[in-house]
Design a protein around this motif. Structure first.
Motif, short mmCIF file in Angstrom:
data_model
loop_
_atom_site.label_atom_id
_atom_site.label_comp_id
_atom_site.label_asym_id
_atom_site.label_seq_id
_atom_site.Cartn_x
_atom_site.Cartn_y
_atom_site.Cartn_z
N MET A 137 -20.96 11.51 -19.55
CA MET A 137 -20.60 11.70 -20.95
C MET A 137 -20.16 13.13 -21.26
SD MET A 137 -20.57 8.82 -22.32
CE MET A 137 -20.58 9.10 -24.10
N ARG A 138 -20.66 14.10 -20.53
CA ARG A 138 -20.17 15.47 -20.73
C ARG A 138 -18.69 15.58 -20.34
NH1 ARG A 138 -22.99 19.31 -17.18
NH2 ARG A 138 -21.73 20.85 -18.31
N ALA A 139 -18.28 14.78 -19.37
CA ALA A 139 -16.88 14.79 -18.93
C ALA A 139 -16.02 13.80 -19.71
CB ALA A 139 -16.80 14.47 -17.44
N SER A 140 -16.60 13.12 -20.66
CA SER A 140 -15.89 12.11 -21.44
C SER A 140 -15.05 12.78 -22.53
CB SER A 140 -16.90 11.15 -22.08
OG SER A 140 -17.50 11.75 -23.22
N PRO A 141 -14.25 12.02 -23.26
CA PRO A 141 -13.46 12.61 -24.35
C PRO A 141 -14.24 12.89 -25.62
CG PRO A 141 -13.03 10.26 -24.20
CD PRO A 141 -13.89 10.61 -23.03
N TYR A 142 -15.53 12.54 -25.63
CA TYR A 142 -16.32 12.67 -26.86
C TYR A 142 -16.84 14.10 -27.05
CZ TYR A 142 -16.26 7.59 -26.70
OH TYR A 142 -15.86 6.28 -26.67
N ASP A 143 -16.96 14.49 -28.31
CA ASP A 143 -17.56 15.77 -28.68
C ASP A 143 -19.05 15.55 -28.92
OD1 ASP A 143 -18.40 18.16 -29.69
OD2 ASP A 143 -16.81 18.34 -31.19
N LEU A 144 -19.86 15.96 -27.94
CA LEU A 144 -21.30 15.71 -28.00
C LEU A 144 -22.10 16.98 -28.26
CD1 LEU A 144 -21.39 13.29 -24.96
CD2 LEU A 144 -21.71 12.64 -27.36
N ALA A 145 -21.43 18.00 -28.80
CA ALA A 145 -22.11 19.28 -29.06
C ALA A 145 -23.27 19.10 -30.01
CB ALA A 145 -21.11 20.29 -29.64
N ALA A 146 -23.16 18.20 -30.98
CA ALA A 146 -24.24 17.98 -31.94
C ALA A 146 -25.47 17.40 -31.27
CB ALA A 146 -23.75 17.05 -33.05
N HIS A 147 -25.30 16.81 -30.09
CA HIS A 147 -26.42 16.24 -29.33
C HIS A 147 -26.89 17.17 -28.22
CE1 HIS A 147 -26.17 12.22 -31.21
NE2 HIS A 147 -24.89 12.50 -31.30
N GLY A 148 -26.31 18.38 -28.15
CA GLY A 148 -26.76 19.37 -27.19
C GLY A 148 -26.09 19.32 -25.84
N TYR A 149 -24.93 18.66 -25.73
CA TYR A 149 -24.25 18.54 -24.44
C TYR A 149 -22.97 19.36 -24.44
CZ TYR A 149 -27.34 14.52 -23.77
OH TYR A 149 -28.44 13.71 -23.65
N GLU A 150 -22.87 20.29 -23.49
CA GLU A 150 -21.65 21.07 -23.30
C GLU A 150 -20.63 20.24 -22.52
OE1 GLU A 150 -20.62 24.10 -24.33
OE2 GLU A 150 -22.41 24.12 -25.62
N PRO A 151 -19.37 20.26 -22.92
CA PRO A 151 -18.39 19.43 -22.22
C PRO A 151 -18.01 19.97 -20.86
CG PRO A 151 -17.31 20.76 -23.90
CD PRO A 151 -18.79 20.98 -24.07
N VAL A 152 -17.68 19.07 -19.97
CA VAL A 152 -16.98 19.40 -18.74
C VAL A 152 -15.52 19.07 -19.04
CG1 VAL A 152 -16.65 18.87 -16.30
CG2 VAL A 152 -18.95 18.89 -17.26
N ARG A 153 -14.70 20.09 -19.19
CA ARG A 153 -13.34 19.91 -19.71
C ARG A 153 -12.39 19.49 -18.58
NH1 ARG A 153 -13.60 22.06 -24.85
NH2 ARG A 153 -15.36 23.48 -25.21
N ILE A 154 -12.41 18.21 -18.29
CA ILE A 154 -11.61 17.73 -17.16
C ILE A 154 -10.11 17.80 -17.44
CG2 ILE A 154 -13.47 16.33 -16.25
CD1 ILE A 154 -10.54 14.55 -17.80
#
Length: 280
Positions: free
Chosen positions: A229-246
């Motif tokens: 999910m960190r590598a997904s297109p979703y913005d999960l910052a509100a849930h504490g997950y930093e994105p992996v910007r693939i």
């Protein structure tokens, strides 16, 4: 046969329950509040084992339990002169399940890990659709930006249970057309979903799977789900997950590195499941 007296097997059962409570207790609390979690709910909704079942301890085959009246009457367990034991022969469906699991996981292990998918399966699930699967979570790049990423990179998903959630527009972009019938021929150890599914195959072998192995597979699935999910297109910052910007070269390199680590971590668990399934 290993013999466990009452205090010993109860200690192991309590340790397993405590280990799994890290996940089951927060899940129950969220359910009571009516609160959805876009990352963690997957472990209890896509995968069908209920929290109470996850917490329940099973010793696996080849173990005699002394002072274990509470196991009498549970499917698969029989009482002998030495104590209570699991008898797989009393579970007719288990042999067929075990044969399938052994074949699938051995075939998967025999292939090299493919590390170039970059998690695009999650992007393909929202490609050119007005109804994303997690509609309560925004897309990091918006619909147009998300579509552009899918169109700029090759999509090469080998996992049927991910591919079947692709949008109609995304399916023709995949290099393969996975089906249930080609599952054994296509699954490979680099796939995040094949790694998460070790948990599914562990509980499909219940009550023949030792709960310690089930817990190892569950914890791996939980960690892999986070990357998924960190590598997904979703913005999960509100849930504490930093994105992996693939969508960037650096993000794709990070994804492949983490993917390789999970494939390495999964290998001994897959081998243990194959050995268990062959025994069952």
């Amino acid at each position: 046969m290993q013999v466990l007296d009452g205090p010993r097997w109860r200690e192991r059962a309590a340790a397993h329950r405590e280990r799994m409570s890290r996940w089951t207790v927060p899940h129950r609390e969220r359910r009571r509040r009516g609160e959805a979690h876009p990352v963690l709910d997957f472990l209890f909704t896509y995968y069908s084992l209920r929290p109470a079942q996850l917490e329940r301890w099973d010793p696996g085959p080849g173990v005699v339990l002394r002072d274990a009246a509470e196991f009498v009457g549970r499917p698969g367990y029989v009482e002998t002169a030495d104590g209570v034991v699991l008898d797989p022969a009393t579970l007719p469906r288990l042999a067929g399940t075990a044969a399938f699991v052994a074949g699938l996981l051995a075939a998967t292990a025999a292939r090299p890990a493919r590390l170039g998918c970059f998690g695009l399966h999650e992007w393909a699930m929202v490609y050119r659709t007005a109804a994303p699967r997690h509609d309560a979570v925004p897309l990091r790049l918006g619909p147009d930006g998300t579509d552009a990423v899918v169109e700029s990179l090759p999509v090469h998903c080998t996992h049927y249970d991910a591919y079947r959630f692709f949008t109609d527009a995304a399916r023709p972009r995949n290099a393969l057309t996975p089906t249930r019938q080609t599952q054994v021929a296509l699954e490979q150890p680099g796939c995040l979903h094949a790694t998460m599914d070790l948990y599914k195959w562990a509980y499909k072998l219940a009550p023949g799977c030792p709960s310690e192995l089930l817990a190892d597979c569950f914890e791996l699935a939980a960690d892999v789900r986070e990357l998924d999910m960190r590598a997904s297109p979703y913005d999960l910052a509100a849930h504490g997950y930093e994105p992996v910007r693939i969508e960037t070269p650096a993000g794709r390199a990070e994804y492949a590195r983490l993917q390789a680590g999970f494939a390495e971590r999964a290998a001994p668990l897959r081998a243990r499941l194959v050995a268990l399934a062959e025994r069952l």
